[in-house]
Scaffold this motif. Structure first.
Motif, PDB file in Angstrom:
ATOM      1  N   THR A   6       0.826  -1.206   0.000  1.00 61.38           N
ATOM      2  CA  THR A   6       0.000   0.000   0.000  1.00 61.38           C
ATOM      3  C   THR A   6       0.853   1.246   0.000  1.00 61.38           C
ATOM      4  OG1 THR A   6      -1.740  -1.180   1.202  1.00 61.38           O
ATOM      5  CG2 THR A   6      -1.826   1.227   1.227  1.00 61.38           C
ATOM      6  N   ASN A   7       1.910   1.252   0.853  1.00 65.65           N
ATOM      7  CA  ASN A   7       2.814   2.402   0.895  1.00 65.65           C
ATOM      8  C   ASN A   7       3.467   2.632  -0.451  1.00 65.65           C
ATOM      9  OD1 ASN A   7       2.288   2.874   3.592  1.00 65.65           O
ATOM     10  ND2 ASN A   7       3.975   1.590   4.313  1.00 65.65           N
ATOM     11  N   SER A   8       3.884   1.562  -1.114  1.00 67.41           N
ATOM     12  CA  SER A   8       4.523   1.688  -2.425  1.00 67.41           C
ATOM     13  C   SER A   8       3.554   2.267  -3.438  1.00 67.41           C
ATOM     14  CB  SER A   8       5.023   0.319  -2.911  1.00 67.41           C
ATOM     15  OG  SER A   8       5.966  -0.207  -2.014  1.00 67.41           O
ATOM     16  N   PHE A   9       2.294   1.832  -3.381  1.00 71.50           N
ATOM     17  CA  PHE A   9       1.313   2.336  -4.337  1.00 71.50           C
ATOM     18  C   PHE A   9       1.029   3.813  -4.105  1.00 71.50           C
ATOM     19  CE2 PHE A   9      -3.072   3.151  -5.688  1.00 71.50           C
ATOM     20  CZ  PHE A   9      -2.948   2.811  -7.029  1.00 71.50           C
ATOM     21  N   VAL A  10       0.934   4.223  -2.822  1.00 70.39           N
ATOM     22  CA  VAL A  10       0.701   5.634  -2.514  1.00 70.39           C
ATOM     23  C   VAL A  10       1.832   6.494  -3.059  1.00 70.39           C
ATOM     24  CG1 VAL A  10       0.501   7.334  -0.669  1.00 70.39           C
ATOM     25  CG2 VAL A  10      -0.720   5.174  -0.486  1.00 70.39           C
ATOM     26  N   LEU A  11       3.079   6.033  -2.852  1.00 70.25           N
ATOM     27  CA  LEU A  11       4.232   6.769  -3.370  1.00 70.25           C
ATOM     28  C   LEU A  11       4.197   6.846  -4.891  1.00 70.25           C
ATOM     29  CD1 LEU A  11       7.090   5.431  -1.064  1.00 70.25           C
ATOM     30  CD2 LEU A  11       6.076   7.713  -1.049  1.00 70.25           C
ATOM     31  N   THR A  12       3.791   5.734  -5.523  1.00 70.51           N
ATOM     32  CA  THR A  12       3.700   5.723  -6.988  1.00 70.51           C
ATOM     33  C   THR A  12       2.698   6.742  -7.486  1.00 70.51           C
ATOM     34  OG1 THR A  12       4.286   3.375  -7.048  1.00 70.51           O
ATOM     35  CG2 THR A  12       3.223   4.294  -9.012  1.00 70.51           C
ATOM     36  N   GLN A 164      -8.596  11.678  -4.472  1.00 70.45           N
ATOM     37  CA  GLN A 164      -8.231  10.976  -5.693  1.00 70.45           C
ATOM     38  C   GLN A 164      -7.328   9.787  -5.395  1.00 70.45           C
ATOM     39  OE1 GLN A 164      -9.407  11.445  -8.693  1.00 70.45           O
ATOM     40  NE2 GLN A 164      -8.149   9.853  -9.629  1.00 70.45           N
ATOM     41  N   ILE A 165      -6.378   9.973  -4.471  1.00 69.01           N
ATOM     42  CA  ILE A 165      -5.490   8.870  -4.089  1.00 69.01           C
ATOM     43  C   ILE A 165      -6.287   7.728  -3.453  1.00 69.01           C
ATOM     44  CG2 ILE A 165      -3.647   8.208  -2.490  1.00 69.01           C
ATOM     45  CD1 ILE A 165      -2.399  10.950  -2.981  1.00 69.01           C
ATOM     46  N   LEU A 166      -7.283   8.065  -2.629  1.00 71.79           N
ATOM     47  CA  LEU A 166      -8.126   7.026  -2.016  1.00 71.79           C
ATOM     48  C   LEU A 166      -8.908   6.254  -3.070  1.00 71.79           C
ATOM     49  CD1 LEU A 166      -9.473   8.934   1.127  1.00 71.79           C
ATOM     50  CD2 LEU A 166      -7.706   7.158   1.053  1.00 71.79           C
ATOM     51  N   ASP A 170      -8.630   2.240  -3.852  1.00 73.74           N
ATOM     52  CA  ASP A 170      -9.780   1.323  -3.968  1.00 73.74           C
ATOM     53  C   ASP A 170      -9.729   0.572  -5.291  1.00 73.74           C
ATOM     54  OD1 ASP A 170     -10.792   2.019  -1.515  1.00 73.74           O
ATOM     55  OD2 ASP A 170     -12.107   3.589  -2.309  1.00 73.74           O
ATOM     56  N   TYR A 171      -9.376   1.287  -6.359  1.00 73.99           N
ATOM     57  CA  TYR A 171      -9.291   0.643  -7.670  1.00 73.99           C
ATOM     58  C   TYR A 171      -8.158  -0.380  -7.689  1.00 73.99           C
ATOM     59  CZ  TYR A 171      -8.692   0.113 -12.708  1.00 73.99           C
ATOM     60  OH  TYR A 171      -8.569  -0.410 -13.966  1.00 73.99           O
ATOM     61  N   GLN A 172      -7.033  -0.050  -7.034  1.00 72.43           N
ATOM     62  CA  GLN A 172      -5.916  -0.991  -6.972  1.00 72.43           C
ATOM     63  C   GLN A 172      -6.316  -2.264  -6.236  1.00 72.43           C
ATOM     64  OE1 GLN A 172      -3.192  -0.937  -8.491  1.00 72.43           O
ATOM     65  NE2 GLN A 172      -1.897  -2.445  -7.461  1.00 72.43           N
TER      66      GLN A 172
END
Length: 212
Positions: A6-12, A164-166, A170-172
């Motif tokens: 999750t952290n990696s995706f947020v950073l991405t 938008q990040i949230l 959810d989509y991820q």
């Protein structure tokens, strides 16, 4: 503590949002009867805006010509279930937009809206900039209409970026869930196919043996 994935995706997502602000619009050439399609991965309840401008291009002389008044584009967009979300003709420059109602891969196709053929060697040059989510907002206009201070505008911008990040998260999760389901079904098929084939061979041998 949040999972590492999750952290990696947020950073991405944060890095992508940062670099998107520096991406210039793309352009491409299409013939009079040609169609060009793009796909966009969009979460649900997300705005997509396409800013475009078209020019008439003479490939023999390698130069752009004045754009005729009747020249425009026809835009068709479909959702992940191949349902129509946009089908409309536009002029030689402007904006098309739609809002997603389900998450997934949306297809956007553009073609000339003119019924008359172009001259030999004639092409349409389409300049296109597609923006998704928070990037579609015109914060200068929002600040003027809502009479926001610079601090209030910045807070609103950050709030919408977080939302938008949230939605992206959810989509991820949906994509990961779909991947696990496909992986599970594939593994089950790999496991049961040899078993079914062996049972079929045994059944055929038994049938031939009894037939003698």
């Amino acid at each position: 503590m949040a999972p590492v994935g999750t952290n990696s995706f947020v950073l991405t997502v944060l890095f992508l949002n940062f670099f998107y602000s520096f991406v210039s619009c793309l352009y491409f050439n299409i013939g009079a009867a040609e169609r060009k399609c793009f796909t966009e991965e969009i979460p649900d309840d997300t705005q997509l805006t396409g800013n475009y401008r078209i020019q008439l291009y003479d490939k023999h002389r390698d130069k752009h010509l004045p754009t005729p008044q009747d020249l425009g584009i026809f835009v068709v967009a479909t959702d992940p279930d191949n349902k129509l979300v946009l089908s409309r003709s536009y002029g030689s420059a402007g904006t098309f937009e739609f809002r997603s109602w389900v998450p997934g891969r949306y297809q956007i196709c553009l073609r000339s809206s003119s019924q008359r053929p172009l001259f030999p060697g004639g092409l349409l040059t389409v300049h296109l900039d597609i923006r998704v989510g928070e990037r579609t907002n015109n914060y200068t206009k929002i600040a003027a209409e809502d009479k926001l201070t610079e601090l209030q505008l910045r807070v609103r911008q950050l709030t919408e970026q977080v939302q938008q990040i949230l939605r992206e998260l959810d989509y991820q999760r949906l994509r990961e869930q779909h991947f696990h389901e496909v992986n599970h079904n594939t593994n089950m098929w790999i496991f049961w196919w040899p078993v079914a084939r062996s049972l079929y061979v045994v059944a055929m041998i038994t049938w031939y043996t009894n037939s003698w």
